[in-house]
Design an enzyme around this catalytic site. Structure first.
Site, mmCIF file in Angstrom:
data_model
loop_
_atom_site.group_PDB
_atom_site.id
_atom_site.type_symbol
_atom_site.label_atom_id
_atom_site.label_comp_id
_atom_site.label_asym_id
_atom_site.label_seq_id
_atom_site.Cartn_x
_atom_site.Cartn_y
_atom_site.Cartn_z
ATOM 1 N N GLU A 45 -55.503 4.766 -11.611
ATOM 2 C CA GLU A 45 -54.268 4.003 -11.776
ATOM 3 C C GLU A 45 -54.402 2.638 -11.100
ATOM 4 O O GLU A 45 -54.924 2.525 -9.994
ATOM 5 C CB GLU A 45 -53.117 4.798 -11.151
ATOM 6 C CG GLU A 45 -51.744 4.191 -11.345
ATOM 7 C CD GLU A 45 -50.637 5.093 -10.817
ATOM 8 O OE1 GLU A 45 -49.465 4.793 -11.074
ATOM 9 O OE2 GLU A 45 -50.960 6.105 -10.138
ATOM 10 N N LYS A 114 -46.208 3.097 -17.808
ATOM 11 C CA LYS A 114 -45.887 4.353 -17.125
ATOM 12 C C LYS A 114 -44.411 4.687 -17.326
ATOM 13 O O LYS A 114 -43.543 3.818 -17.183
ATOM 14 C CB LYS A 114 -46.220 4.232 -15.634
ATOM 15 C CG LYS A 114 -46.158 5.539 -14.860
ATOM 16 C CD LYS A 114 -46.693 5.351 -13.443
ATOM 17 C CE LYS A 114 -46.696 6.667 -12.658
ATOM 18 N NZ LYS A 114 -47.246 6.507 -11.303
ATOM 19 N N CYS A 175 -50.582 9.556 -13.468
ATOM 20 C CA CYS A 175 -50.305 10.138 -12.147
ATOM 21 C C CYS A 175 -49.043 10.995 -12.095
ATOM 22 O O CYS A 175 -49.046 12.137 -12.524
ATOM 23 C CB CYS A 175 -50.249 9.022 -11.105
ATOM 24 S SG CYS A 175 -50.447 9.621 -9.401
ATOM 25 N N SER A 361 -60.328 11.173 27.129
ATOM 26 C CA SER A 361 -59.636 11.699 28.305
ATOM 27 C C SER A 361 -60.176 13.033 28.796
ATOM 28 O O SER A 361 -59.889 13.437 29.919
ATOM 29 C CB SER A 361 -58.143 11.883 27.985
ATOM 30 O OG SER A 361 -57.973 12.921 27.040
ATOM 31 N N ASP A 365 -57.287 16.115 21.977
ATOM 32 C CA ASP A 365 -56.943 15.092 20.989
ATOM 33 C C ASP A 365 -57.985 13.978 20.931
ATOM 34 O O ASP A 365 -58.486 13.626 19.858
ATOM 35 C CB ASP A 365 -55.559 14.504 21.298
ATOM 36 C CG ASP A 365 -54.447 15.512 21.074
ATOM 37 O OD1 ASP A 365 -54.621 16.396 20.218
ATOM 38 O OD2 ASP A 365 -53.422 15.431 21.764
#
Length: 714
Positions: A45, A114, A175, A361, A365
């Site tokens: 697209e 579209k 889409c 750290s 995470d």
């Protein structure tokens, strides 16, 4: 009897507003399609502009440059001899549409706008485009002069129609139209369309691909036919990553599937299909025949006097239909290893960056973020070993390496790209410091150990000089506000130091011609949702690869990576208690994230899903969880947790206005920029909803309660 035709679809790594680059990738895909004998090629697209232009679509320059690129494509002889389906925006009667342009031998056959636009979640297509709401209507479209000179045409059909060649009929979807309850392919199939194309800009979310593939496979399982799906791939210049996975199905069977994650800018997927199989499949279903004969939808045919299957009436033993295969899916842990990694590679190579800086750290995470960078380096090295010249060229450019340099291991590449720093204070443990250093050594990052107590003490001293007051931690007798301020100054100073190091470390290492490193954030989606982070702390960065991923999924990813990447050190991160390490550690006290938040990460994921995906406010969330969490928790405990979540979500919502752009991976992402459009100043106590919750709790506990003035219907 057989009627064979070779068709092609593709994944293209298009970049917003990169007109010439996008043009060249389209040309490459056409070249490959022709080399493989394809007679029909479709692309993603809005492939000429790139899907992620957002408000740039409102600029008429974008339409102008799209026509200029399109003219350069179709006038080239090497693009002739194949039916092309190419996407771009254009203006028709001063209305902007998202369109597919179908051409053959340098002549435009038809423009299909579209019909159903994506206008929720991450998408705001109706901000830029209008839908074509005239079912079955076709109008004349006057071509711009730049195209008239190339094609010799003045006007062409524009609207809701299909292409009819001498041997088959082709219809286009775009889409979102596949995801609607009454997709266009249904009516098209009943009107005899045999080949459906879908050009898409579909982004990656964890566990989303199976839904997309189920819709594509189901489309031809119910209706019969051939379905070609093309998709954008790569970073759109923003928070989304388009994950490719071009697909070809026949009568509900997958015959070809492209990769979901890859660094290849152009990937073409081809298959040879038998149209006689489609006709036989459809004719064998009596109910379909009845519906087709009764259907009132009749599409205008754009007749094209060519045969797409020139060998259809001559037997050739060397040509056979492509065999069906099982659809392929990555597990979520692999998706985390691949999706954010590919997104980061696109980002760093296109922003002219020279690598990344990460505050490592010792927690899970930042560990996950570093591991994703290492995964990126593994992917880059694999592409180089497989002969991907573009990736090697990009790697040399990003690392500022010599023209003959070739990385020999992921660690060598990681050492050039990733710079990590443990920013410890007296509140940091030796365990987290050691974990950070060992992980850095295993993946190869350039690592620095830093003690920042003097900087923190200096800031507190400045405050004391200015005010005459010195804040102390709660554990030593200070107030809650003192305790919070002392934690926040540590976090914010890490952000300031992070940017200082990001700018100067390349200079320290003697890396030439660099403007600095991209600073990586490492706050997960649950912490963002709860607001369990400091505004403008080390979560404030340039990009955040894990900002849309839950803590639960990150743990699964780390467990997967420890074995898949041969990094046993990751098990230590997995087993460690999550802690911010911003308060003093004593014999009797160690700070814990989940205790601080008053809820577990698993509960946060549940809250996030119900709030965003299920669209629950406090009252409806409480009612759902009341059934799910009792009798493990009492009604009053469920109520307390729901109230606490909404209170902290509300008072911290303002933090989302400045959050680092994050890779979008989760349906309940609280991203304030384009996905979660909620205000950031609301009453955090939700008084009416909380009163209704209290009433239900009282009823459950057998207490006498009064009636509220107004009762909603449950």
């Amino acid at each position: 009897m057989s009627h064979l035709i070779t068709i092609a679809t593709c994944n293209l790594n298009q970049w917003a507003l990169d007109f010439e680059g996008n043009r060249d990738r389209i040309l490459e895909s056409i070249k490959i399609s022709k080399e493989r004998g394809a007679r029909l090629r479709i692309g993603p697209e809005l492939e000429i502009t790139g899907y992620g232009c957002l408000d740039h679509f409102l600029e008429n320059d974008v339409s102008l440059h799209s026509w200029e690129m399109y003219a350069q494509i179709i006038k080239r002889p090497e693009t002739h001899g194949i039916l092309l389906d190419i996407g771009m925006p254009l203006l028709h009667k001063d209305v902007r549409y998202n369109c597919r342009l179908l051409s053959l031998d340098g002549k435009i056959l038809f423009i299909r706008p579209k019909i159903w636009l994506a206008n929720d979640g991450n998408y705001r297509e109706m901000r830029f485009f209008s839908p074509w709401m005239k079912t079955g209507v076709v109008e004349d479209f006057v071509l711009p002069p730049v195209i008239q000179e190339v094609t010799g045409q003045q006007s062409i059909p524009f609207g809701d129609a299909v292409i009819h060649t001498l041997d088959t009929c082709i219809g286009s979807e775009t889409c979102e139209e596949l995801f609607t309850p009454q997709s266009p392919h249904i009516a098209m199939s009943l009107d005899g369309v045999e080949i459906f194309t879908n050009s898409s800009g579909s982004h990656h979310e964890l566990r989303k691909l199976n839904k997309r593939l189920d819709l594509i496979v189901g489309a031809t399982r119910r209706c019969g036919g051939v379905y070609l799906y093309a998709n954008q791939r790569g970073c759109d210049g923003d928070r989304l990553y388009y994950d490719g996975c071009a697909l070809i199905t026949v009568n509900g069977r997958v015959v070809a599937q492209g990769s979901q994650f890859s660094l290849k800018d152009v990937e073409v997927v081809t298959a040879t299909v038998d149209l006689e199989e489609v006709r036989s499949y459809r004719a064998s279903v009596m109910s379909r025949g009845l519906q087709a004969s009764l259907s009132e939808t009749r599409y205008k045919r754009i007749h094209v006097p060519v045969e797409l299957a020139p060998l259809s009436f001559r037997f050739d033993p060397t040509i056979a239909p492509t065999k069906s295969r099982e659809a392929f899916y990555h597990i979520p842990e692999e998706e985390i290893a691949l999706g954010p990694a590919c997104w980061m590679w696109d980002y760093v190579r296109r922003c002219n960056g020279s690598g990344f800086f990460l505050a490592l750290s010792g927690g899970i995470d930042s560990c996950a973020t570093a591991t994703i960078v290492y995964s990126m380096c593994r992917i880059v090295l694999k592409e180089i070993e497989e002969g991907n010249a573009q990736v090697l060229q990009d790697a040399r450019k990003v690392t500022r390496s010599a023209d003959d340099w070739i990385p020999s291991s992921p660690q060598e590449l990681t050492n050039k790209l990733l710079h990590t720093c443990f920013m410890g204070t007296e509140n940091s443990s030796k365990e987290t410091q050691n974990r950070s250093a060992e992980l850095s050594q295993k993946i190869g990052s350039y690592h620095i150990d830093l003690k920042m107590d003097k900087i923190v003490s200096s800031m507190v001293a400045i405050f004391e000089v200015a005010t005459g007051k010195r804040p102390i931690f709660k554990i030593f007798g200070g107030s809650q506000i003192e305790n919070l301020a002392l934690q926040n100054i540590q976090a914010r100073l890490r952000m300031v130091l992070g940017y200082l190091f990001a700018q100067l470390l390349p200079w320290v290492r003697g890396i030439p011609n660099t403007g600095g490193l991209l600073v990586l954030g490492s706050a997960n989606v649950d912490e963002c949702l709860r607001g369990y982070l400091t505004k403008y702390d080390c979560s404030s960065a340039d990009i955040n690869p894990i900002g849309g991923i839950s803590k639960t999924d990150l743990k699964r990813f780390i467990a997967y990576a420890s074995k898949e990447f041969d990094l046993p050190i990751l098990e230590d991160f997995l087993n460690a208690t999550p802690t911010a390490e911003l308060e003093p550690i004593t014999k009797d006290y160690v700070q814990s994230d989940e205790i601080d938040m008053g809820m577990t990460y698993e509960e946060l994921s549940e809250f996030g899903y119900l709030r965003k995906v299920e669209k629950c406010g406090p009252y409806s969330m409480f009612l759902k969880l009341l059934h799910e969490w009792t009798p493990k928790l009492s009604p009053s405990q469920v109520a307390e947790k729901v109230k606490k979540f909404f209170f902290f979500y509300a008072i911290n919502r303002h933090k989302q206005t400045v959050m680092t752009p994050s890779y979008h991976a989760e349906q309940y992402s609280p991203d304030d920029n384009r996905f979660d459009l909620r205000p950031f100043l609301i009453n955090p106590r939700f008084p009416w909803a909380f009163k209704k919750i209290d009433q239900v709790v009282a009823q459950c506990e057998g207490k006498t309660v009064g009636n509220l003035d107004v009762m909603s219907v449950d």
